[in-house]
Design a protein around this motif. Sequence first.
Motif, PDB file in Angstrom:
ATOM      1  N   ARG A  60     -49.546  19.901  -9.456  1.00 34.64           N
ATOM      2  CA  ARG A  60     -50.132  20.564 -10.627  1.00 34.64           C
ATOM      3  C   ARG A  60     -51.220  19.684 -11.236  1.00 34.64           C
ATOM      4  O   ARG A  60     -52.296  20.172 -11.590  1.00 34.64           O
ATOM      5  CB  ARG A  60     -49.044  20.861 -11.668  1.00 34.64           C
ATOM      6  N   THR A  61     -50.946  18.376 -11.344  1.00 30.64           N
ATOM      7  CA  THR A  61     -51.935  17.461 -11.906  1.00 30.64           C
ATOM      8  C   THR A  61     -53.192  17.430 -11.058  1.00 30.64           C
ATOM      9  O   THR A  61     -54.313  17.498 -11.573  1.00 30.64           O
ATOM     10  CB  THR A  61     -51.346  16.044 -12.015  1.00 30.64           C
TER      11      THR A  61
ATOM     12  N   ARG B 234     -56.941  18.824 -12.171  1.00 32.63           N
ATOM     13  CA  ARG B 234     -58.141  17.981 -12.109  1.00 32.63           C
ATOM     14  C   ARG B 234     -59.281  18.714 -11.378  1.00 32.63           C
ATOM     15  O   ARG B 234     -60.436  18.661 -11.794  1.00 32.63           O
ATOM     16  CB  ARG B 234     -57.816  16.664 -11.402  1.00 32.63           C
ATOM     17  N   LEU B 235     -58.942  19.414 -10.304  1.00 29.76           N
ATOM     18  CA  LEU B 235     -59.955  20.162  -9.572  1.00 29.76           C
ATOM     19  C   LEU B 235     -60.501  21.322 -10.401  1.00 29.76           C
ATOM     20  O   LEU B 235     -61.715  21.566 -10.420  1.00 29.76           O
ATOM     21  CB  LEU B 235     -59.364  20.692  -8.256  1.00 29.76           C
ATOM     22  N   VAL B 236     -59.610  22.020 -11.097  1.00 32.17           N
ATOM     23  CA  VAL B 236     -60.054  23.146 -11.923  1.00 32.17           C
ATOM     24  C   VAL B 236     -60.964  22.663 -13.052  1.00 32.17           C
ATOM     25  O   VAL B 236     -61.937  23.331 -13.422  1.00 32.17           O
ATOM     26  CB  VAL B 236     -58.845  23.921 -12.486  1.00 32.17           C
TER      27      VAL B 236
ATOM     28  N   MET C  91     -60.613  36.140  -9.932  1.00 33.44           N
ATOM     29  CA  MET C  91     -60.040  36.081  -8.586  1.00 33.44           C
ATOM     30  C   MET C  91     -58.520  36.094  -8.654  1.00 33.44           C
ATOM     31  O   MET C  91     -57.853  36.751  -7.845  1.00 33.44           O
ATOM     32  CB  MET C  91     -60.540  34.824  -7.869  1.00 33.44           C
ATOM     33  N   VAL C  92     -57.960  35.368  -9.617  1.00 34.73           N
ATOM     34  CA  VAL C  92     -56.501  35.355  -9.792  1.00 34.73           C
ATOM     35  C   VAL C  92     -55.990  36.750 -10.132  1.00 34.73           C
ATOM     36  O   VAL C  92     -54.889  37.146  -9.726  1.00 34.73           O
ATOM     37  CB  VAL C  92     -56.106  34.350 -10.895  1.00 34.73           C
TER      38      VAL C  92
ATOM     39  N   ALA D 203     -53.905  30.354  -5.156  1.00 32.15           N
ATOM     40  CA  ALA D 203     -52.672  29.555  -5.142  1.00 32.15           C
ATOM     41  C   ALA D 203     -52.868  28.255  -5.909  1.00 32.15           C
ATOM     42  O   ALA D 203     -52.014  27.839  -6.704  1.00 32.15           O
ATOM     43  CB  ALA D 203     -52.248  29.267  -3.702  1.00 32.15           C
ATOM     44  N   LEU D 204     -53.997  27.591  -5.702  1.00 31.67           N
ATOM     45  CA  LEU D 204     -54.283  26.347  -6.412  1.00 31.67           C
ATOM     46  C   LEU D 204     -54.426  26.608  -7.906  1.00 31.67           C
ATOM     47  O   LEU D 204     -53.929  25.834  -8.734  1.00 31.67           O
ATOM     48  CB  LEU D 204     -55.553  25.715  -5.849  1.00 31.67           C
ATOM     49  N   ALA D 205     -55.096  27.701  -8.260  1.00 29.11           N
ATOM     50  CA  ALA D 205     -55.277  28.039  -9.671  1.00 29.11           C
ATOM     51  C   ALA D 205     -53.935  28.249 -10.356  1.00 29.11           C
ATOM     52  O   ALA D 205     -53.717  27.792 -11.488  1.00 29.11           O
ATOM     53  CB  ALA D 205     -56.141  29.293  -9.799  1.00 29.11           C
ATOM     54  N   ARG D 206     -53.033  28.926  -9.672  1.00 23.24           N
ATOM     55  CA  ARG D 206     -51.714  29.167 -10.278  1.00 23.24           C
ATOM     56  C   ARG D 206     -50.954  27.861 -10.460  1.00 23.24           C
ATOM     57  O   ARG D 206     -50.254  27.679 -11.453  1.00 23.24           O
ATOM     58  CB  ARG D 206     -50.914  30.155  -9.424  1.00 23.24           C
ATOM     59  N   ARG D 207     -51.069  26.942  -9.492  1.00 28.87           N
ATOM     60  CA  ARG D 207     -50.418  25.640  -9.658  1.00 28.87           C
ATOM     61  C   ARG D 207     -50.972  24.909 -10.864  1.00 28.87           C
ATOM     62  O   ARG D 207     -50.263  24.152 -11.520  1.00 28.87           O
ATOM     63  CB  ARG D 207     -50.611  24.789  -8.396  1.00 28.87           C
TER      64      ARG D 207
END
Length: 258
Positions: A172-173, A177-179, A193-194, A234-238
């Motif tokens: 999640r961290t 950071r990427l978001v 997109m989500v 998937a990354l966004a939800r995390r």
Amino acid sequence: MVRIRVLVVDDHRIFAESLAAALAAEPDVDVAAAGSGPAALRCLERAAAEGRRFDVMLVDADLGAQVVPGARAVVARAVPDNGDDGLVDGISLVAGVRSGQLAVRTVVLAEKDDPRRAALALQAGASGWVAKDCSLQRLLAVIRGVLRDETHLPPALLTGVLRELTAARKHRTDSERLVESLTPREREVLRCMVAGLGRKAVAERLFLSPHTVRTHMQNVLGKLGVHSTLAAVALARRAGVGPVDLAGDVVERGGQLA
């Protein structure tokens, strides 16, 4: 005597009826049973409306077979207008109960120990994970324990669950950071997109050309280090990024996000 109201949720009828009968033999326990996630939610909501809420819900980890992503989706799918029960898995049901703010503590009943799924259950809001073949005395101790705000896990699962929860926090961290590297407009596109919107729908919502939306989407994938929309979602939800509110106002044309 303070009575404990328990709801057993299991699609294996013989097991559900046997467990309900065993619990009902206790002088301070009232029991009901439901054979599916949707039926369980209807039962919880009906009991709450009548002022006789359930205290604890025992949920089969392998309930049904269809995982409904997102707690709100579980609640929406779980009480269909046509009366069709459908299928909702046990952990999604736990999340749906928490999302629906139904005041009941949940304990997941499992055929086997599984640290990953147990961690997912705790993250979804469960108060315990118990083997289906545990003794009645053990199950009663867990029921009474979660009512004291205790969390119950088999000792053999503790190390594995802690490892899974630690890894989930790290993922999640990293995802957060990427978001954070995205521009405000790119984050808005990611939220679309989500929500499952395609390029044309995103363009209409944000008053952009499809070509511009395509560029934003490519930038989002590049900054997140993924190669598909599904991976980005998937990354966004995390990272805790939710879908754009499709019922809300659209972004202003020419605003700061343009």
